[in-house]
Design a protein around this motif. Sequence first.
Motif, PDB file in Angstrom:
ATOM      1  N   SER A   1       0.837  -1.189   0.000  1.00  0.00           N
ATOM      2  CA  SER A   1       0.000   0.000   0.000  1.00  0.00           C
ATOM      3  C   SER A   1       0.880   1.250   0.000  1.00  0.00           C
ATOM      4  CB  SER A   1      -0.888  -0.015   1.252  1.00  0.00           C
ATOM      5  OG  SER A   1      -1.613   1.185   1.341  1.00  0.00           O
ATOM      6  N   GLY A   2       0.406   2.317  -0.637  1.00  0.00           N
ATOM      7  CA  GLY A   2       1.127   3.586  -0.520  1.00  0.00           C
ATOM      8  C   GLY A   2       1.556   4.206  -1.828  1.00  0.00           C
ATOM      9  N   LEU A   3       1.112   3.619  -2.958  1.00  0.00           N
ATOM     10  CA  LEU A   3       1.476   4.195  -4.256  1.00  0.00           C
ATOM     11  C   LEU A   3       1.030   5.663  -4.326  1.00  0.00           C
ATOM     12  CD1 LEU A   3       2.470   3.711  -7.226  1.00  0.00           C
ATOM     13  CD2 LEU A   3       0.080   3.190  -7.790  1.00  0.00           C
ATOM     14  N   GLY A   4       1.910   6.507  -4.841  1.00  0.00           N
ATOM     15  CA  GLY A   4       1.553   7.901  -5.109  1.00  0.00           C
ATOM     16  C   GLY A   4       1.421   8.752  -3.871  1.00  0.00           C
ATOM     17  N   PRO A   5       0.631   9.854  -3.924  1.00  0.00           N
ATOM     18  CA  PRO A   5      -0.358  10.156  -4.970  1.00  0.00           C
ATOM     19  C   PRO A   5       0.251  10.397  -6.370  1.00  0.00           C
ATOM     20  CG  PRO A   5      -0.133  12.003  -3.449  1.00  0.00           C
ATOM     21  CD  PRO A   5       0.629  10.865  -2.851  1.00  0.00           C
TER      22      PRO A   5
ATOM     23  N   MET B   1       7.905   6.242  -7.224  1.00  0.00           N
ATOM     24  CA  MET B   1       6.711   5.465  -6.910  1.00  0.00           C
ATOM     25  C   MET B   1       5.780   6.154  -5.905  1.00  0.00           C
ATOM     26  SD  MET B   1       8.958   1.964  -6.771  1.00  0.00           S
ATOM     27  CE  MET B   1       7.724   0.875  -6.100  1.00  0.00           C
ATOM     28  N   GLY B   2       6.255   7.252  -5.314  1.00  0.00           N
ATOM     29  CA  GLY B   2       5.440   7.936  -4.293  1.00  0.00           C
ATOM     30  C   GLY B   2       5.325   7.125  -3.010  1.00  0.00           C
ATOM     31  N   VAL B   3       6.298   6.232  -2.778  1.00  0.00           N
ATOM     32  CA  VAL B   3       6.258   5.360  -1.609  1.00  0.00           C
ATOM     33  C   VAL B   3       7.219   5.912  -0.548  1.00  0.00           C
ATOM     34  CG1 VAL B   3       6.774   3.021  -0.761  1.00  0.00           C
ATOM     35  CG2 VAL B   3       5.582   3.334  -2.955  1.00  0.00           C
ATOM     36  N   THR B   4       6.639   6.500   0.502  1.00  0.00           N
ATOM     37  CA  THR B   4       7.481   7.065   1.558  1.00  0.00           C
ATOM     38  C   THR B   4       8.118   5.930   2.357  1.00  0.00           C
ATOM     39  OG1 THR B   4       5.506   7.260   2.923  1.00  0.00           O
ATOM     40  CG2 THR B   4       6.229   9.255   1.779  1.00  0.00           C
ATOM     41  N   ASN B   5       9.279   6.229   2.942  1.00  0.00           N
ATOM     42  CA  ASN B   5      10.085   5.186   3.595  1.00  0.00           C
ATOM     43  C   ASN B   5      10.906   5.820   4.706  1.00  0.00           C
ATOM     44  OD1 ASN B   5      12.808   6.019   2.315  1.00  0.00           O
ATOM     45  ND2 ASN B   5      11.461   5.805   0.525  1.00  0.00           N
TER      46      ASN B   5
ATOM     47  N   PRO C   1      10.425   9.976   5.000  1.00  0.00           N
ATOM     48  CA  PRO C   1       9.103   9.697   5.589  1.00  0.00           C
ATOM     49  C   PRO C   1       8.070  10.779   5.273  1.00  0.00           C
ATOM     50  CG  PRO C   1      10.604  10.540   7.268  1.00  0.00           C
ATOM     51  CD  PRO C   1      11.372  10.514   5.970  1.00  0.00           C
ATOM     52  N   GLU C   2       6.835  10.502   5.700  1.00  0.00           N
ATOM     53  CA  GLU C   2       5.774  11.516   5.666  1.00  0.00           C
ATOM     54  C   GLU C   2       6.134  12.602   6.690  1.00  0.00           C
ATOM     55  OE1 GLU C   2       3.046  11.109   3.699  1.00  0.00           O
ATOM     56  OE2 GLU C   2       3.254   8.970   3.190  1.00  0.00           O
ATOM     57  N   LYS C   3       5.392  13.710   6.637  1.00  0.00           N
ATOM     58  CA  LYS C   3       5.683  14.800   7.578  1.00  0.00           C
ATOM     59  C   LYS C   3       5.576  14.359   9.037  1.00  0.00           C
ATOM     60  CE  LYS C   3       4.765  18.973   5.009  1.00  0.00           C
ATOM     61  NZ  LYS C   3       4.026  18.401   3.852  1.00  0.00           N
TER      62      LYS C   3
ATOM     63  N   SER D   1       5.635   6.086   7.450  1.00  0.00           N
ATOM     64  CA  SER D   1       5.997   5.854   6.052  1.00  0.00           C
ATOM     65  C   SER D   1       5.242   4.658   5.484  1.00  0.00           C
ATOM     66  CB  SER D   1       7.502   5.654   5.911  1.00  0.00           C
ATOM     67  OG  SER D   1       7.940   4.598   6.717  1.00  0.00           O
ATOM     68  N   ASP D   2       5.164   4.613   4.148  1.00  0.00           N
ATOM     69  CA  ASP D   2       4.422   3.542   3.469  1.00  0.00           C
ATOM     70  C   ASP D   2       5.112   2.190   3.645  1.00  0.00           C
ATOM     71  OD1 ASP D   2       2.465   5.288   2.437  1.00  0.00           O
ATOM     72  OD2 ASP D   2       3.718   5.786   0.706  1.00  0.00           O
ATOM     73  N   ILE D   3       6.450   2.167   3.648  1.00  0.00           N
ATOM     74  CA  ILE D   3       7.174   0.900   3.862  1.00  0.00           C
ATOM     75  C   ILE D   3       8.100   1.050   5.066  1.00  0.00           C
ATOM     76  CG2 ILE D   3       7.082   0.047   1.483  1.00  0.00           C
ATOM     77  CD1 ILE D   3      10.035   1.073   1.215  1.00  0.00           C
TER      78      ILE D   3
HETATM   79 CA   LIG Z   1       2.614   7.246  -0.805  1.00  0.00          CA
END
Ligand SMILES: [Ca+2]
Length: 468
Positions: free
Chosen positions: A92-96, A295-299, A303-305, A309-311
Amino acid sequence: MNSSLHIHRKQLKFLVIFAVAIAAGISLSIFWGQDWSLPPPMAGGATTVINRTSRGFEQPAPNLSEAELKDHLEGDRAFEAVFVTPPAPVNSGLGPLFNNASCAGCHIRDGRGMPVKGQMLVRVSLPPGYPTTSEQQEVIFESHPEASVTLGNAPPVPGIGTQIQDQAVYGYQPEAEVEVSWQKSFGNYADGTTYELRSPVARITLPNGKPLPPQVLTSLRIPTPIFGRGLLEAIADKTILALADPEDSNKDGISGRPNMVWDITTQKVVLGRFGHKANIPNLLQQTASAYVNDMGVTNPLFPEKDGSSDIDDRTLNTATFYTQTLAVPARTMVDDPIVKQGEKLFNQANCAACHVAELRTTNYKIPALAHQTIYPYSDLLLHDMGSELADRRPDFAATGTEWRTPPLWGLGLTQTVLPYSGYLHDGRARTLAEAILWHGGEAAQSKEMFKKMSQSDRDALIRFLNSL
Ligand SMILES: [Ca+2]
Ligand code: HEC
Ligand code: HEC
Ligand SMILES: [Ca+2]
Ligand SMILES: [Ca+2]
């Protein structure tokens, strides 16, 4: 009795000397018959596999431990995993915004990709000097989904950043649409044979239907092969730096320069080695930025703010491990006399000044890759390749005319792994001859020598490249 034994002993001694002389003669003749200038087919040292099929780039290094092989296979699954829109139970986590939903969707069979939507990348930036302050850059980065890897480097384009994501999940809009068309040009070899070249023209259209403002610098790139990259990471900085000759002190017209780039883990400026302009320092950062930007996949590295993260670390690390532990396919046709002739021409035309055949790896976290003699045919340095190949978009220390010497190992398998794939940073060259004919700048002399070769010498040189 005694004397006959004596004679017998003498004969025996003679026979032994005779046998030793013959053995020495045989080994001498083997020694002299061997062409020591030719590297053995073990292109990746102990990580080499003998596999010249379409799966030749996808093999695990044969000398991994059982536990390492398990990690490699887990990394293989991560590399192939197709990400989907959240929320989803797996991947899960593609994009946006994104360019492709999987690593394997771009690096086809762990080889290169094509200059087509979903595989190519377009890097963009404003000319150096814009915007002037890092606060202004921060503001720009707020407005788009990429990680601020390039802070202090290529100034991002407002609303786009430094990479165009031309795909988006439902409810979002891609940053732009990229259409590639081909411009043709023509030339002649010294023997009068004509050739045709093509170069890409990328037409970039913003969601409002307008083109990118003319001051935006753009750089079109195809995915590189990824096998053998752990070996490239395992080369000591000093080995690469020793090949640099920025002032061209030996006056051969060739002046490889290192790219010096930002390592986000150590927060230091270090030697760059990955990407077409060597703008990425290591495979962890390469993998993490591919996840977030392509891929828009945070890690965990980007990471996200809120820090999530997605992975997780495990996925990021095993995907990285996968890119570190793929085998290098063994050379083929090493004893073919035409291939040997081609190798001689490769050296005579000074191709080997940049495409350095042999390098050594040093201490490395993966023991299977440490202290190997390898044949990548690259110095991992930047070279001015002339105005025809220039993207005019600087990247850290790399100028708009510089590119990293690409490794040539496995080159002869390119069309087997992905038929019709192209060469050079943007895939413009349809054949190896076209790739050579685009060489300019520091490599202009080598190109001219190629153009002056007879047809049979040109064929021999290409045959040598195909043996790699
Ligand atoms: Ca994402
Ligand atoms: C949209 C296509 C795309 C996707 C998806 C993608 N890559 Fe790439 N990859 C590229 C391109 C293009 C380059 C060259 C980048 C450059 O020069 O700026 C590259 C470069 C690389 C390199 C550097 C190799 C070298 O010799 O310098 C590695 C390693 C790599 N990618 C691994 C990955 C991994 C791991 C993933 C998945 C997490 C991934 N890539 C996803 C297109 C892609
Ligand atoms: C001055 C350094 C230099 C010299 C000399 C040089 N090359 Fe290159 N070569 C490069 C660089 C840098 C690139 C990548 C250019 C790009 O992507 O636009 C390249 C690309 C290539 C490619 C395409 C590889 C791929 O994976 O797409 C081939 C094939 C190649 N060179 C062969 C040769 C041959 C044969 C010679 C001698 C006739 C030669 N090169 C001389 C630096 C050099
Ligand atoms: Ca972007
Ligand atoms: Ca020099």
